[in-house]
Enzyme design. Structure first.
Site, PDB file in Angstrom:
ATOM      1  CE  LYS A 176       4.461   1.655  -3.317  1.00 57.95           C
ATOM      2  NZ  LYS A 176       4.438   1.184  -4.707  1.00 57.95           N
TER       3      LYS A 176
HETATM    4  N1  PMP Z   1      -0.554   0.938   0.617  1.00 61.03           N
HETATM    5  C1  PMP Z   1       0.138   2.074   0.753  1.00 61.03           C
HETATM    6  C2  PMP Z   1       0.039   2.805   2.047  1.00 61.03           C
HETATM    7  C3  PMP Z   1       0.912   2.567  -0.319  1.00 61.03           C
HETATM    8  O1  PMP Z   1       1.583   3.717  -0.190  1.00 61.03           O
HETATM    9  C4  PMP Z   1       0.926   1.839  -1.526  1.00 61.03           C
HETATM   10  C5  PMP Z   1       1.705   2.366  -2.693  1.00 61.03           C
HETATM   11  N2  PMP Z   1       1.053   3.445  -3.337  1.00 61.03           N
HETATM   12  C6  PMP Z   1       0.185   0.665  -1.631  1.00 61.03           C
HETATM   13  C7  PMP Z   1      -0.526   0.228  -0.520  1.00 61.03           C
HETATM   14  C8  PMP Z   1       0.079  -0.115  -2.906  1.00 61.03           C
HETATM   15  O2  PMP Z   1       1.254  -0.723  -3.343  1.00 61.03           O
HETATM   16  P1  PMP Z   1       1.560  -0.929  -4.883  1.00 61.03           P
HETATM   17  O3  PMP Z   1       1.914   0.414  -5.450  1.00 61.03           O
HETATM   18  O4  PMP Z   1       2.684  -1.880  -4.907  1.00 61.03           O
HETATM   19  O5  PMP Z   1       0.329  -1.456  -5.548  1.00 61.03           O
END
Ligand code: PMP
Length: 326
Positions: free
Chosen positions: A46
């Site tokens: 992120k």
């Molecule tokens: N894994 C973790 C640990 C996350 O914090 C997130 C984001 N919420 C994701 C996967 C998924 O990513 P995205 O929001 O881009 O789908």
């Protein structure tokens, strides 16, 4: 971060260019590769969207230096936004449902951000509404809103995907990634499908999550321990586009727990539950390409390991399954 050899002026310069590493528990003919996103300065995938969204929002004038960004977030996005906000002269405020890991909330505060907790039972929809209410009360404030902001997917279209493309000389047969907002998978799918429309794309969610409602399926909602992916309310998600995926796989917590332990013990990956879910799904896709059940233009399967297990030790990720709090 592994590839920078020159001095950098800011921690923002260390975001991205993460290593792509083979997952060995996959067929020799169809290798699985995972992008290790804990190499980012805030230790998750992120950081990419924190930097990208805030830089673009400043360029567009959605907010100006000295202003405030307010985000409803489960944690990693908060850390990513807090890292970027601190370096871009912005204040950061996060609205976080209580159930998410305390480590993440402590890190957001350490980075100078304010954290406001909302009741777990009110869900992410309520956190989103609260963030908008708070922004309306302030001058020079904006809500990046990762669940509806195309800049989220664009960060992966512009950075994550081209890095994978470079590392594998474009030979990517399948993409597999867990969806929280869906930004990672949507951005990567867009990029690779533009170059090779046959790229096989698989979304991953915990069993009990409702992403398959996007495909018109009926889903029994259940609680799950796997953190960072999945949804109980597809209405809050404006990024996920079913046309950009071939399949959605639901992975049970028990299998995720076992794979987290295996990845650490056998492959040296201290990664968390969403990485383990991605690993399980990516290996299944690789086996299906290997035995001809799935048609893919190339043999390599690519996934991401979004963050590290260290962030969840207090929740017992490496203790027996029943003691893992999720
Ligand atoms: N894994 C973790 C640990 C996350 O914090 C997130 C984001 N919420 C994701 C996967 C998924 O990513 P995205 O929001 O881009 O789908």
């Amino acid at each position: 971060m592994t590839t920078h050899r020159e001095p950098l002026q800011s921690v923002l310069g260390t975001i991205g260019e993460t290593p792509l590493v083979r997952v060995h528990d996959s067929p020799d003919a169809v290798p699985v590769y995972a992008k290790l996103e804990s190499f980012n300065p805030g230790a998750s995938i992120k950081d990419r969207i924190g930097k990208h969204m805030l830089e673009r929002m400043l360029e567009r004038g959605d907010v100006s230096p000295g202003g405030t960004v307010i985000e409803p977030t489960a944690g990693n996005t908060g850390i990513g936004i807090a890292v970027a906000a601190g370096q871009l002269d912005l204040e950061a405020v996060f609205v976080v449902p209580e159930r998410f890991s305390v480590e993440k909330q402590q890190l957001m505060r350490a980075l100078g951000a304010e954290v406001i907790n909302t009741p777990t039972e009110d869900g992410m929809g309520y956190a989103i509404d609260r963030a908008h209410e708070l922004a309306d009360e302030l001058d020079n404030a904006a809500v990046p809103q990762q669940f509806s902001n195309h800049l989220n997917a664009e960060a992966h279209y512009e950075t994550t995907a081209p890095e994978v493309d470079d590392a594998l000389d474009g030979a990517v047969g399948a993409l597999v990634a867990g969806c929280g907002t869906g930004g990672t998978l949507m951005g990567m799918s867009e990029y690779f499908r533009e170059r090779e429309p046959g790229t096989h794309v698989v979304a991953v969610e915990p069993a009990g999550s409702a992403y398959r409602e996007f495909l018109g399926e009926e889903v029994t909602h259940e609680e799950y321990k796997t953190e960072g992916i999945g949804t109980h309310d597809i209405e809050t998600n404006e990024l996920f586009d079913p046309d950009l995926v071939d399949d959605i796989r639901s992975i049970p917590d028990r299998a995720v727990h076992e794979e987290m332990a295996r990845l650490a013990d056998e492959e040296g990956h201290l990664v968390a539950s969403s990485s383990a879910a991605n690993s399980i799904a990516a290996k299944a896709v690789a086996r299906a390409i290997d035995d001809g059940t799935i048609d893919a233009p190339y043999d390599a399967v690519v996934t991401v390991f979004p963050d590290s297990s260290e962030r969840y030790l207090s929740k017992g990720v490496y203790r027996p399954f029943e003691e893992w709090e999720g």
